[in-house]
Design a protein around this motif. Structure first.
Motif, mmCIF file in Angstrom:
data_model
loop_
_atom_site.group_PDB
_atom_site.id
_atom_site.type_symbol
_atom_site.label_atom_id
_atom_site.label_comp_id
_atom_site.label_asym_id
_atom_site.label_seq_id
_atom_site.Cartn_x
_atom_site.Cartn_y
_atom_site.Cartn_z
ATOM 1 N N SER A 212 -5.667 1.888 -0.674
ATOM 2 C CA SER A 212 -6.608 1.733 0.329
ATOM 3 C C SER A 212 -7.197 0.610 0.740
ATOM 4 C CB SER A 212 -7.852 2.856 0.009
ATOM 5 O OG SER A 212 -7.095 4.106 -0.113
ATOM 6 N N VAL A 213 -7.340 -0.419 -0.460
ATOM 7 C CA VAL A 213 -7.983 -1.621 -0.369
ATOM 8 C C VAL A 213 -7.217 -2.855 0.405
ATOM 9 C CG1 VAL A 213 -8.863 -3.698 -1.562
ATOM 10 C CG2 VAL A 213 -9.619 -1.653 -2.182
ATOM 11 N N VAL A 214 -6.058 -2.413 -0.073
ATOM 12 C CA VAL A 214 -4.782 -3.627 0.493
ATOM 13 C C VAL A 214 -4.634 -2.880 2.132
ATOM 14 C CG1 VAL A 214 -2.459 -3.823 0.502
ATOM 15 C CG2 VAL A 214 -3.513 -3.804 -1.537
ATOM 16 N N ASN A 215 -4.629 -1.555 2.236
ATOM 17 C CA ASN A 215 -4.576 -1.298 3.679
ATOM 18 C C ASN A 215 -5.527 -1.546 4.522
ATOM 19 O OD1 ASN A 215 -2.544 0.423 5.570
ATOM 20 N ND2 ASN A 215 -4.453 1.559 5.821
ATOM 21 N N GLY A 216 -6.766 -1.531 4.131
ATOM 22 C CA GLY A 216 -8.171 -2.021 4.631
ATOM 23 C C GLY A 216 -7.901 -3.525 5.117
ATOM 24 N N ILE A 217 -7.515 -4.247 4.165
ATOM 25 C CA ILE A 217 -7.410 -5.735 4.315
ATOM 26 C C ILE A 217 -6.288 -5.869 5.454
ATOM 27 C CG2 ILE A 217 -6.585 -8.009 3.402
ATOM 28 C CD1 ILE A 217 -7.761 -6.996 0.644
ATOM 29 N N GLY B 115 0.881 -1.403 -0.201
ATOM 30 C CA GLY B 115 0.098 -0.003 0.027
ATOM 31 C C GLY B 115 0.901 1.393 -0.106
ATOM 32 N N ALA C 56 -6.499 4.003 -4.594
ATOM 33 C CA ALA C 56 -7.831 3.128 -4.410
ATOM 34 C C ALA C 56 -7.222 1.806 -4.082
ATOM 35 C CB ALA C 56 -8.665 2.858 -5.518
ATOM 36 N N VAL C 57 -6.217 1.215 -4.886
ATOM 37 C CA VAL C 57 -5.636 -0.291 -4.697
ATOM 38 C C VAL C 57 -4.981 0.077 -3.397
ATOM 39 C CG1 VAL C 57 -3.562 -1.689 -5.338
ATOM 40 C CG2 VAL C 57 -5.214 -0.812 -6.993
#
Length: 317
Positions: A79-84, A12, A76-77
């Motif tokens: 953010s998604v990776v960090n959210g996971i 991320g 966006a990528v």
């Protein structure tokens, strides 16, 4: 799981660093639309970027640029990776790892401009990275977590939202480019994103305990969307006001600090942390903050702005 979460956060960080350089380029090279609605790149008009406020019309022109869209996709990528990653490990372990975006942004900007970063910029980046690295190591062994109440979550969210508004108003009230305006706006963005990260972590804990459709989970999801939208809007103003290294440095320092404080208050992540560890964490956070201020002071944009002010004073005298 913690090692995997840190690895995802590193990915991320790379995404955020590249995204910041791309979006900063799009924001600072897009000419302000004239009365006819035409827009181009800086160099086609006499008025430089950053001297006029970032209007809705100007922002619309920016978001149509290919580089801005590429940066948005990478963000966006990231953010998604960090959210996971936040679903796998505590806030105070995951969030600070993103500081690696600072040296990456410095190196990318230097390579793009074909110049070597100054010693002051390198020192600022080193202090920032070193401070947050110590913070992560000191946090990893003592972080615990529990699900907070809806009242506590709402109260903390409103307090942080008020802080975001204060910082945003302080930055938007100033015009033109400058490190202070950039710092205020980037800090507002980072505070909003710190709240976003905390709400994601709270939602993950609540979903495991009470189900994914519980009021607390749905409320956190709504708050997270608002925090994301506010941060996404303000970060364009921050890029418009200053260099990407300053924006990234604020994001990777203020965001973790806000997230860690919320993690300690809401999730009890500091309940088992000894006093000595808190002293070390405080010293590490202070070091990282000094690094951001050093980076902002020595960045070429800040140096050029001081030189212009000195020239103006000399001419006036």
């Amino acid at each position: 799981m913690t090692i995997l979460a840190i690895g995802l956060t590193l990915i991320g960080a790379v995404c955020f660093a590249v995204a910041s350089v791309l979006q900063h380029h799009a924001v600072t090279t897009t000419e302000h639309p004239d009365e006819t609605g035409r827009v181009g790149e800086i160099g086609q008009a006499d008025e430089p970027a950053g001297t006029r406020p970032l209007s809705a019309r100007h922002l619309l022109a920016i978001v149509r640029r290919r580089r801005w869209l590429q940066g948005a996709g990478l963000a966006a990528v990231g953010s998604v990776v960090n959210g996971i990653a936040l679903l796998m490990a505590p806030l105070r372990v995951v969030q600070p790892v993103g500081v690696l975006a600072v040296p990456l942004a410095v190196l990318l900007s230097a390579a793009k401009a074909r110049r070597r970063p100054s010693n002051g910029v390198l020192l600022g980046a080193a202090l920032t990275v070193g401070g947050v690295a110590v913070f992560v190591v000191a946090s990893a062994g003592s972080a615990t977590t529990h699900t907070p109440s809806a009242t506590a979550t709402l109260t903390a969210g409103l307090v942080v939202a008020a802080l975001v508004m204060v910082l945003a108003v302080a930055g938007l009230a100033r015009h033109g480019r400058g490190p202070l305006r950039c710092l205020a706006l980037a800090s507002a963005v980072a505070t909003a994103y710190g709240l976003l990260s905390a709400l994601v972590r709270v939602a993950a804990q609540a979903a495991a305990d009470t189900g994914i459709l519980s009021p607390l989970v749905l409320g956190c999801a709504a708050g997270a969307l608002v925090a994301f939208a506010a941060g996404a809007w303000l970060v364009q103003h921050a890029y418009h006001a200053g260099a990407p290294e300053i924006v990234i440095a604020c994001l990777t320092v203020v965001d973790p600090i806000v997230a860690v404080v919320l993690g300690a208050v809401l999730l009890g992540e500091g309940a088992t942390t000894p006093v000595g560890a808190w002293v070390l964490l405080g010293a590490a956070a202070l070091t990282a903050t000094v690094g951001v201020l050093t980076l902002a002071h020595h960045h070429p944009d800040a140096v050029a702005a001081r030189a212009e002010r000195e020239d103006a004073v000399a001419v006036g005298a």
